[in-house]
Design an enzyme around this catalytic site. Structure first.
Site, PDB file in Angstrom:
ATOM      1  N   GLY A  12       0.818  -1.217   0.000  1.00  0.00           N
ATOM      2  CA  GLY A  12       0.000   0.000   0.000  1.00  0.00           C
ATOM      3  C   GLY A  12       0.847   1.260   0.000  1.00  0.00           C
ATOM      4  CG  ASP A  13       0.252   4.016   2.205  1.00  0.00           C
ATOM      5  OD1 ASP A  13      -0.879   4.398   1.859  1.00  0.00           O
ATOM      6  OD2 ASP A  13       0.518   3.585   3.341  1.00  0.00           O
ATOM      7  CE  LYS A  16      -3.139   1.920  -3.742  1.00  0.00           C
ATOM      8  NZ  LYS A  16      -2.069   1.944  -2.723  1.00  0.00           N
ATOM      9  CE  LYS A  18       3.274  12.222  -9.716  1.00  0.00           C
ATOM     10  NZ  LYS A  18       4.516  12.949  -9.446  1.00  0.00           N
ATOM     11  CG  ASN A  38      -9.177   0.182   4.193  1.00  0.00           C
ATOM     12  OD1 ASN A  38      -9.801   0.709   3.268  1.00  0.00           O
ATOM     13  ND2 ASN A  38      -8.915  -1.114   4.201  1.00  0.00           N
ATOM     14  N   GLY A  40      -5.847   5.749   1.796  1.00  0.00           N
ATOM     15  CA  GLY A  40      -5.548   7.180   1.853  1.00  0.00           C
ATOM     16  C   GLY A  40      -4.749   7.498   0.620  1.00  0.00           C
ATOM     17  CG  HIS A  41      -5.735   6.503  -2.749  1.00  0.00           C
ATOM     18  ND1 HIS A  41      -6.525   5.833  -3.649  1.00  0.00           N
ATOM     19  CD2 HIS A  41      -5.252   5.543  -1.920  1.00  0.00           C
ATOM     20  CE1 HIS A  41      -6.516   4.539  -3.377  1.00  0.00           C
ATOM     21  NE2 HIS A  41      -5.761   4.335  -2.323  1.00  0.00           N
ATOM     22  CB  THR A  42      -1.857  12.240  -0.769  1.00  0.00           C
ATOM     23  OG1 THR A  42      -2.308  11.869   0.522  1.00  0.00           O
ATOM     24  CG2 THR A  42      -1.555  13.729  -0.793  1.00  0.00           C
ATOM     25  NE  ARG A 142     -24.300 -16.217   4.166  1.00  0.00           N
ATOM     26  CZ  ARG A 142     -24.610 -17.495   4.249  1.00  0.00           C
ATOM     27  NH1 ARG A 142     -25.365 -18.042   3.325  1.00  0.00           N
ATOM     28  NH2 ARG A 142     -24.176 -18.233   5.232  1.00  0.00           N
ATOM     29  CD  GLN A 225      -7.059  -1.349   1.240  1.00  0.00           C
ATOM     30  OE1 GLN A 225      -7.890  -1.996   0.621  1.00  0.00           O
ATOM     31  NE2 GLN A 225      -7.342  -0.163   1.731  1.00  0.00           N
ATOM     32  CB  THR A 305      -3.781   5.664  11.424  1.00  0.00           C
ATOM     33  OG1 THR A 305      -2.596   5.245  10.726  1.00  0.00           O
ATOM     34  CG2 THR A 305      -4.934   4.747  11.065  1.00  0.00           C
ATOM     35  N   GLY A 306      -2.080   8.512  10.645  1.00  0.00           N
ATOM     36  CA  GLY A 306      -0.929   9.308  11.074  1.00  0.00           C
ATOM     37  C   GLY A 306       0.203   8.469  11.651  1.00  0.00           C
ATOM     38  CB  SER A 417       6.659   9.577  -9.403  1.00  0.00           C
ATOM     39  OG  SER A 417       6.202  10.661  -8.654  1.00  0.00           O
TER      40      SER A 417
HETATM   41  P1  GDP Z   1      -1.532   5.586  -2.350  1.00  0.00           P
HETATM   42  O1  GDP Z   1      -2.276   5.157  -1.146  1.00  0.00           O
HETATM   43  O2  GDP Z   1      -0.915   4.456  -3.091  1.00  0.00           O
HETATM   44  O3  GDP Z   1      -2.312   6.494  -3.260  1.00  0.00           O
HETATM   45  O4  GDP Z   1      -0.305   6.462  -1.822  1.00  0.00           O
HETATM   46  P2  GDP Z   1      -0.373   7.602  -0.688  1.00  0.00           P
HETATM   47  O5  GDP Z   1      -1.024   8.795  -1.277  1.00  0.00           O
HETATM   48  O6  GDP Z   1      -0.908   7.060   0.583  1.00  0.00           O
HETATM   49  O7  GDP Z   1       1.157   7.832  -0.411  1.00  0.00           O
HETATM   50  C1  GDP Z   1       2.024   8.351  -1.350  1.00  0.00           C
HETATM   51  C2  GDP Z   1       2.570   9.700  -0.802  1.00  0.00           C
HETATM   52  O8  GDP Z   1       3.692  10.088  -1.547  1.00  0.00           O
HETATM   53  C3  GDP Z   1       1.565  10.843  -0.956  1.00  0.00           C
HETATM   54  O9  GDP Z   1       1.733  11.717   0.130  1.00  0.00           O
HETATM   55  C4  GDP Z   1       1.988  11.513  -2.255  1.00  0.00           C
HETATM   56  O10 GDP Z   1       1.655  12.893  -2.302  1.00  0.00           O
HETATM   57  C5  GDP Z   1       3.474  11.329  -2.190  1.00  0.00           C
HETATM   58  N1  GDP Z   1       4.146  11.176  -3.487  1.00  0.00           N
HETATM   59  C6  GDP Z   1       3.660  10.656  -4.633  1.00  0.00           C
HETATM   60  N2  GDP Z   1       4.633  10.582  -5.564  1.00  0.00           N
HETATM   61  C7  GDP Z   1       5.741  11.090  -4.990  1.00  0.00           C
HETATM   62  C8  GDP Z   1       7.091  11.266  -5.421  1.00  0.00           C
HETATM   63  O11 GDP Z   1       7.477  10.927  -6.531  1.00  0.00           O
HETATM   64  N3  GDP Z   1       7.968  11.819  -4.528  1.00  0.00           N
HETATM   65  C9  GDP Z   1       7.601  12.187  -3.277  1.00  0.00           C
HETATM   66  N4  GDP Z   1       8.537  12.722  -2.497  1.00  0.00           N
HETATM   67  N5  GDP Z   1       6.344  12.026  -2.824  1.00  0.00           N
HETATM   68  C10 GDP Z   1       5.440  11.470  -3.665  1.00  0.00           C
HETATM   69  P1  IMO Z   2      -3.835   2.636   0.479  1.00  0.00           P
HETATM   70  O1  IMO Z   2      -4.995   2.471  -0.456  1.00  0.00           O
HETATM   71  C1  IMO Z   2      -1.291   0.949   3.614  1.00  0.00           C
HETATM   72  C2  IMO Z   2      -3.130  -1.962   6.296  1.00  0.00           C
HETATM   73  C3  IMO Z   2      -3.290  -1.576   7.741  1.00  0.00           C
HETATM   74  C4  IMO Z   2      -3.146  -2.933   8.401  1.00  0.00           C
HETATM   75  C5  IMO Z   2      -3.862  -3.861   7.421  1.00  0.00           C
HETATM   76  C6  IMO Z   2      -5.313  -4.147   7.780  1.00  0.00           C
HETATM   77  O2  IMO Z   2      -3.667   4.025   0.984  1.00  0.00           O
HETATM   78  O3  IMO Z   2      -2.607   2.043  -0.100  1.00  0.00           O
HETATM   79  P2  IMO Z   2      -7.546  -2.708   7.703  1.00  0.00           P
HETATM   80  O4  IMO Z   2      -7.898  -1.410   8.349  1.00  0.00           O
HETATM   81  O5  IMO Z   2      -7.632  -2.692   6.222  1.00  0.00           O
HETATM   82  O6  IMO Z   2      -8.279  -3.875   8.293  1.00  0.00           O
HETATM   83  O7  IMO Z   2      -5.998  -2.946   8.094  1.00  0.00           O
HETATM   84  O8  IMO Z   2      -3.822  -3.192   6.162  1.00  0.00           O
HETATM   85  N1  IMO Z   2      -3.737  -1.018   5.323  1.00  0.00           N
HETATM   86  C7  IMO Z   2      -3.016  -0.193   4.558  1.00  0.00           C
HETATM   87  N2  IMO Z   2      -1.691   0.057   4.522  1.00  0.00           N
HETATM   88  N3  IMO Z   2      -2.107   1.565   2.730  1.00  0.00           N
HETATM   89  C8  IMO Z   2      -3.432   1.301   2.731  1.00  0.00           C
HETATM   90  O9  IMO Z   2      -4.279   1.792   1.789  1.00  0.00           O
HETATM   91  C9  IMO Z   2      -3.956   0.418   3.700  1.00  0.00           C
HETATM   92  N4  IMO Z   2      -5.183  -0.025   3.996  1.00  0.00           N
HETATM   93  C10 IMO Z   2      -5.034  -0.918   4.972  1.00  0.00           C
HETATM   94  O10 IMO Z   2      -2.285  -0.680   8.158  1.00  0.00           O
HETATM   95  O11 IMO Z   2      -1.797  -3.326   8.430  1.00  0.00           O
HETATM   96 MG    MG Z   3      -2.271   5.474   0.911  1.00  0.00          MG
END
Ligand code: GDP
Ligand code: IMO
Ligand code: MG
Length: 428
Positions: A12-13, A16, A18, A38, A40-42, A142, A225, A305-306, A417
């Site tokens: 995850g994170d 995606k 972007k 759950n 978090g897409h920034t 169900r 995720q 969640t920070g 990126s």
């Molecule tokens: P996602 O959950 O897969 O959409 O990813 P998140 O948004 O949770 O986490 C990616 C983080 O990296 C976000 O805060 C984006 O703004 C940041 N980000 C995306 N691409 C880049 C990059 O190329 N460089 C840096 N430094 N940050 C990036």
């Molecule tokens: P994005 O879409 C990163 C992780 C949680 C935990 C496990 C189960 O932003 O990539 P849950 O609340 O789904 O039952 O938690 O999955 N988790 C993520 N980790 N990015 C996410 O989403 C996540 N969504 C859930 O931290 O380990």
């Molecule tokens: Mg995320």
């Protein structure tokens, strides 16, 4: 063929959001098929940051319609909150966002159950606390589940809650003497009010998507995720409760797999993970270590969640595995700028299990926690790469890193990126 899937190939994170945003303009629909708030897409556009948890990333593109498919679990207050925050920024979603009447609804008793279970000392998963797991449990079980379409019928909703809530209260009381108890009438009134806000957006999205297919609309399926959190193929039990791999699309939207012709695997230039579970390449090296440096520069703190994200080197064994599982046609390498300034970088190219070299990714978490990564060390670069807009703007060592990752994964790299902003992107 109309469908592209954007899927994360790690935990995850991977950024995606972007990639979905970058592609967004060329598509008519962005569709979420799994997970809930759950995720978090920034996305950052000209320095302005948009944080989306439940709504698809497409909502910030004016010409895109966004769909929350039946495979998503919906927490109505979050839906309303995100919609209101976009409205404040001048983004009106009327007629541009639809949510499936088949999607399941998260109630406060789901979150309470999760809170109680996660506050125990054993069996912790490190979840986001959003009620995701208990809601999916009810869906599969169900009997005690409520879908979005049912919210729109107040008498029916009250009757269902009158049956469900006493059961939930019994279970919660048995789990913990300090668990909250809930009142069916109160919940019916609260969710009835949410339903009035949701009503204009609710429809049978499978039918809607089938009509869109007939009119040759172009789709992006946005995974939440990462593939290693997929409930079937991830590092079980330290996973989420839905199918984050593209296999979730058919079940989670009603669009058959044959309409998905391009799968983009999103890969961070290193690895991060939130929550419990094995992480072979983790850099757990203290406050002055490389792990902390990457976490600070990459701002690796969970959007939802920070929590500080765990970070480590890129694991090519894991990514090769998830690229195969997801059927990825190409990969994108994200956050490459975060690695600038490190004299050398490591890439995990193999594992040892009990002293023996193994050539595969053991997705059983209890085996994976025993593997030792085998690394290849490659040169780093010292230059700031955040202004690079083509591969030739990158230092030779950064280009070599990209080439080596592509070679190890066995797929071409289509995007690199170099910063969070939409502009900070190299289209290869
Ligand atoms: P996602 O959950 O897969 O959409 O990813 P998140 O948004 O949770 O986490 C990616 C983080 O990296 C976000 O805060 C984006 O703004 C940041 N980000 C995306 N691409 C880049 C990059 O190329 N460089 C840096 N430094 N940050 C990036
Ligand atoms: P994005 O879409 C990163 C992780 C949680 C935990 C496990 C189960 O932003 O990539 P849950 O609340 O789904 O039952 O938690 O999955 N988790 C993520 N980790 N990015 C996410 O989403 C996540 N969504 C859930 O931290 O380990
Ligand atoms: Mg995320």
């Amino acid at each position: 063929m109309p469908g592209t899937c954007v899927v994360g190939l790690q935990w995850g994170d991977e950024a995606k959001g972007k990639i979905v945003d970058l592609l967004g303009d060329g598509f008519d629909l962005v569709v979420r098929y799994n997970g809930g708030a759950n995720a978090g897409h920034t996305v950052v556009v000209n320095g302005k940051s948009f944080k989306l948890s439940l709504l698809p990333t497409g909502v910030i593109r004016p010409n895109v319609t966004s769909v929350i498919g039946n495979g998503v679990v919906v927490y109505p207050p979050r839906f309303i909150e995100e919609m209101e925050s976009l409205a404040k920024g001048g983004i009106d979603l009327a007629g541009k966002l639809f949510v499936s009447d088949h999607a399941h609804v998260i109630f406060p008793y789901h979150m309470e159950e999760e809170r109680v279970l996660e506050s125990g000392t054993e069996g912790k998963i490190g979840t986001t606390g959003r009620g995701i797991g208990p809601c999916y449990q009810d869906k599969v079980g169900r009997r005690f589940a409520i879908r979005v379409g049912e919210l729109l019928r107040p008498e029916h909703l009250r009757e269902r809650l009158k049956f469900i809530v006493p059961h939930k209260n019994k279970v919660l009381a048995a789990l913990s003497s300090s668990a909250k108890a809930f009142d069916a009438d109160q919940l019916a009134a609260e969710y009835g009010a949410y339903a009035d806000r949701l009503r204009p957006f609710v429809r049978d999205t499978a039918l809607y998507l089938h009509d869109a297919l007939k009119s040759n609309k172009r789709f992006i399926f946005e995974a939440a995720q990462g593939s290693l959190l997929d409930v079937d193929h991830g590092t079980f039990p330290f996973v989420t409760s839905s199918s984050s791999l593209p296999s979730g699309i058919w079940g989670g939207t009603g669009v058959p797999a044959k309409f998905v012709h391009r799968i983009i695997g999103v890969v961070k230039a290193y690895t991060s993970r939130v929550g419990q579970g094995p992480f072979p390449t983790e850099l757990d090296d203290g406050p002055d270590g490389l792990g902390e440096r990457i976490r600070k520069i990459g701002r690796e703190y969970g959007t939802v969640t920070g929590r500080p994200r765990r970070v480590g080197w890129l694991d090519a064994v894991a990514v090769r595995h998830t690229a195969a599982l997801s059927g990825a046609d190409e990969i994108t390498i994200m956050l490459l700028d975060v690695l600038s300034g490190l004299p050398e970088l490591k890439i995990c190219t193999g594992y040892e299990l009990d002293g023996e070299r193994i050539g595969y990714f053991p997705s059983d978490a209890y085996l994976l926690e025993r593997v030792k990564p085998v690394y290849e060390t490659v040169p780093g670069w010292s230059e700031d790469i955040t202004k690079a807009r083509s591969l030739s703007d990158l230092p030779a060592a950064a280009r070599q890193y990209i080439d080596r990752v592509a070679e190890l994964v066995g797929l071409k790299v289509s995007v690199v990126s170099v910063g969070p902003d939409r502009e900070q992107t190299i289209m290869v």
